[in-house]
Design an enzyme around this catalytic site. Sequence first.
Site, mmCIF file in Angstrom:
data_model
loop_
_atom_site.group_PDB
_atom_site.id
_atom_site.type_symbol
_atom_site.label_atom_id
_atom_site.label_comp_id
_atom_site.label_asym_id
_atom_site.label_seq_id
_atom_site.Cartn_x
_atom_site.Cartn_y
_atom_site.Cartn_z
ATOM 1 N N LEU A 154 0.571 -0.864 -0.368
ATOM 2 C CA LEU A 154 0.059 0.185 0.228
ATOM 3 C C LEU A 154 0.748 1.459 -0.284
ATOM 4 O O LEU A 154 2.007 0.918 0.091
ATOM 5 C CB LEU A 154 -1.186 0.040 1.041
ATOM 6 C CG LEU A 154 -0.592 0.194 2.524
ATOM 7 C CD1 LEU A 154 -0.036 1.691 3.230
ATOM 8 C CD2 LEU A 154 -1.372 -0.896 3.663
ATOM 9 N N LEU A 251 8.913 8.556 -12.949
ATOM 10 C CA LEU A 251 9.806 9.153 -13.834
ATOM 11 C C LEU A 251 9.315 10.517 -13.262
ATOM 12 O O LEU A 251 10.226 11.496 -14.210
ATOM 13 C CB LEU A 251 9.335 8.771 -15.104
ATOM 14 C CG LEU A 251 9.913 7.245 -15.431
ATOM 15 C CD1 LEU A 251 9.744 7.052 -17.194
ATOM 16 C CD2 LEU A 251 11.252 7.566 -15.484
ATOM 17 N N GLY A 258 11.424 9.062 -0.480
ATOM 18 C CA GLY A 258 11.364 9.859 1.080
ATOM 19 C C GLY A 258 10.385 8.744 1.524
ATOM 20 O O GLY A 258 10.396 7.718 0.896
ATOM 21 N N CYS A 261 9.707 4.180 4.114
ATOM 22 C CA CYS A 261 9.617 2.497 3.287
ATOM 23 C C CYS A 261 10.824 2.364 2.199
ATOM 24 O O CYS A 261 12.291 1.884 2.531
ATOM 25 C CB CYS A 261 7.688 2.137 2.421
ATOM 26 S SG CYS A 261 6.953 1.631 3.315
HETATM 27 N N1 LIG Z 1 3.854 2.663 6.211
HETATM 28 C C1 LIG Z 1 3.612 2.479 4.576
HETATM 29 O O1 LIG Z 1 3.272 2.983 3.778
HETATM 30 C C2 LIG Z 1 4.229 0.725 4.609
HETATM 31 C C3 LIG Z 1 3.996 0.372 3.230
HETATM 32 C C4 LIG Z 1 4.170 -1.161 3.285
HETATM 33 C C5 LIG Z 1 5.006 -1.840 4.220
HETATM 34 N N2 LIG Z 1 4.757 -1.750 5.918
HETATM 35 C C6 LIG Z 1 5.676 -2.075 6.031
HETATM 36 O O2 LIG Z 1 4.488 -2.811 7.317
HETATM 37 C C7 LIG Z 1 5.470 -2.282 8.633
HETATM 38 C C8 LIG Z 1 5.020 -1.496 9.719
HETATM 39 O O3 LIG Z 1 5.106 -0.196 8.519
HETATM 40 P P1 LIG Z 1 4.378 0.848 9.504
HETATM 41 O O4 LIG Z 1 4.298 2.277 8.968
HETATM 42 O O5 LIG Z 1 2.610 0.639 10.309
HETATM 43 O O6 LIG Z 1 4.668 1.234 10.657
HETATM 44 P P2 LIG Z 1 3.802 2.356 11.601
HETATM 45 O O7 LIG Z 1 4.903 2.884 12.879
HETATM 46 O O8 LIG Z 1 3.376 3.350 11.099
HETATM 47 O O9 LIG Z 1 3.660 1.519 13.342
HETATM 48 C C9 LIG Z 1 3.846 -0.078 13.475
HETATM 49 C C10 LIG Z 1 2.510 -0.093 14.580
HETATM 50 O O10 LIG Z 1 3.511 -1.440 15.160
HETATM 51 C C11 LIG Z 1 3.171 -1.128 16.977
HETATM 52 N N3 LIG Z 1 4.502 -1.861 18.260
HETATM 53 C C12 LIG Z 1 5.438 -1.718 18.001
HETATM 54 N N4 LIG Z 1 5.987 -3.224 18.857
HETATM 55 C C13 LIG Z 1 4.651 -3.873 18.523
HETATM 56 C C14 LIG Z 1 4.415 -5.118 19.844
HETATM 57 N N5 LIG Z 1 5.402 -5.669 20.028
HETATM 58 N N6 LIG Z 1 3.073 -5.270 19.949
HETATM 59 C C15 LIG Z 1 2.586 -4.626 19.201
HETATM 60 N N7 LIG Z 1 2.808 -3.489 18.748
HETATM 61 C C16 LIG Z 1 3.599 -2.795 18.546
HETATM 62 C C17 LIG Z 1 4.580 0.616 17.336
HETATM 63 O O11 LIG Z 1 3.136 1.046 18.470
HETATM 64 C C18 LIG Z 1 2.892 1.207 15.735
HETATM 65 O O12 LIG Z 1 1.373 1.461 16.304
HETATM 66 C C19 LIG Z 1 7.388 -2.138 8.227
HETATM 67 O O13 LIG Z 1 8.038 -3.204 8.260
HETATM 68 C C20 LIG Z 1 6.624 -1.420 6.568
HETATM 69 O O14 LIG Z 1 8.068 -1.166 6.881
HETATM 70 C C21 LIG Z 1 4.584 0.192 5.611
#
Ligand SMILES: NC(=O)c1ccc[n+]([C@@H]2O[C@H](COP(=O)([O-])OP(=O)(O)OC[C@H]3O[C@@H](n4cnc5c(N)ncnc54)[C@H](O)[C@@H]3O)[C@@H](O)[C@H]2O)c1
Length: 443
Positions: A154, A251, A258, A261
């Site tokens: 996403l 492109l 930034g 990700c």
């Molecule tokens: N944000 C994006 O656009 C996106 C897109 C694709 C993939 N990802 C990947 O998905 C993953 C999550 O990204 P995000 O942007 O949602 O992160 P985020 O930082 O917004 O959310 C992560 C959440 O996990 C919680 N958390 C941490 N440890 C925990 C635990 N032990 N128990 C319960 N909750 C816990 C944190 O408090 C936080 O609210 C990452 O690996 C990221 O690379 C993110």
Amino acid sequence: MQLSVIGTGYVGLVTGAVFADLGNEVICVDKDEAKIAALREGIMPIYEPGLEEMVRHNVGEGRLSFTTDTEEAVRQSEVVFIAVGTPSLPDGQPDLSQVEDVCRHIARALNAPKVIVNKSTVPVGTGDIVRRWIEQYAPPDHPDFEVVSNPEFLREGSAIYDTLHPDRIVIGAANHNAAMKLIELYAPLERPMIITDVNSAELIKYASNCFLAMKISYINAIARICDLSGADVTLVAKGMGYDKRIGDQFLQAGLGWGGSCFPKDVSAMIATAESLGYDFELLKAVQRINEEQPLYFLSRMRDALGGLSGKRIAVLGLSFKPNTDDLREAKSLRIIAELLAEGAEVRAYDPIAMPKARAIFPQITYCENAYDAATGCDAVAVVTEWNEFRQLNLERLRQAMRQPFLFDGRNIYDPNKVKQAGLHYFGIGRSANAVPFVRSSSQ
Ligand SMILES: NC(=O)c1ccc[n+]([C@@H]2O[C@H](COP(=O)([O-])OP(=O)(O)OC[C@H]3O[C@@H](n4cnc5c(N)ncnc54)[C@H](O)[C@@H]3O)[C@@H](O)[C@H]2O)c1
């Protein structure tokens, strides 16, 4: 299906809301008590179009709930998604400690066979590590569990749409039964699914993000050639993009990539490759070009204005991209920090991200709108391409300014229209005879 999603951030909250909307019973878990308390009150921790309405509707229908009790949520679920953060360590490797912490809780709550689905972005090989962690922390007679990789693609700003209409759904599983659970869950979306082994699924995510980052750095490098040769990168990109083998997305030359990700995924891919014995030189160049891009932008501003000290600069756009308030690795952070370090005064405006920016830069002036930001300024710098900046009244903007310089970091304006409004235009890769930019060791 009864699901839990551990980690209620961008990915976890959107995933939970969408699965609930598809009729599943979903428990979203987070260790952040304030976040869960706010969500229970209907207050969203992030801005994402359509999210609040979807969450409210599904909470009202009794299909979506929020808790800090991971183990209780796991006990009640047949499928458990891990969606916690995997930030970069100083050496570029992803920090998997949040994933390990979740595994410890899952292991203690294994009361029946379960499918553990990793949605966090993790390096190839992590599926095996997750299995080992759960086995290590679970009691010896624990029920069976499967570890599946289901990487997330996403985009922030259109996260709900992307989750409902993914280009593809990647499911990496060691056996057919585990894959079937996910196929069943995603079937209502009617989108292409690719079923692979766990390692390949994990690598698909990094290979995709790094490729997109490469495309942006490539066009930014071409933009530098355009500035040196008098070509226009927007025309070059258009001419390239009609080629179906290339495509026109990613492109757009600008200040570079930034967000939460691309920077960490590119670093992680380089580090993972290194640990496997491969020097990923191509990606290192992709990363270097990206780091240089805001410095190049600043160097052009410095040259045009005769230095930045004492200059008043309007920064339009703070979030790392439009339609989000996410400031992680936003180009605005680097640009504002450099402007302040060189003694410039900064007036900023962003439609949504100002409250978050205030916590990082309390010393700059936050404005009502773009015209307010431009008031008395020597230059306006467009850093994030919010739609509302595309149709600014440029004459009004110029009238508010002290000096008529417009630095278009996202190439959103027609240079001729800007010039007609009486402003000097500086885009990225759109001007003839630009002064060559040399990266000095102090930058
Ligand atoms: N944000 C994006 O656009 C996106 C897109 C694709 C993939 N990802 C990947 O998905 C993953 C999550 O990204 P995000 O942007 O949602 O992160 P985020 O930082 O917004 O959310 C992560 C959440 O996990 C919680 N958390 C941490 N440890 C925990 C635990 N032990 N128990 C319960 N909750 C816990 C944190 O408090 C936080 O609210 C990452 O690996 C990221 O690379 C993110």
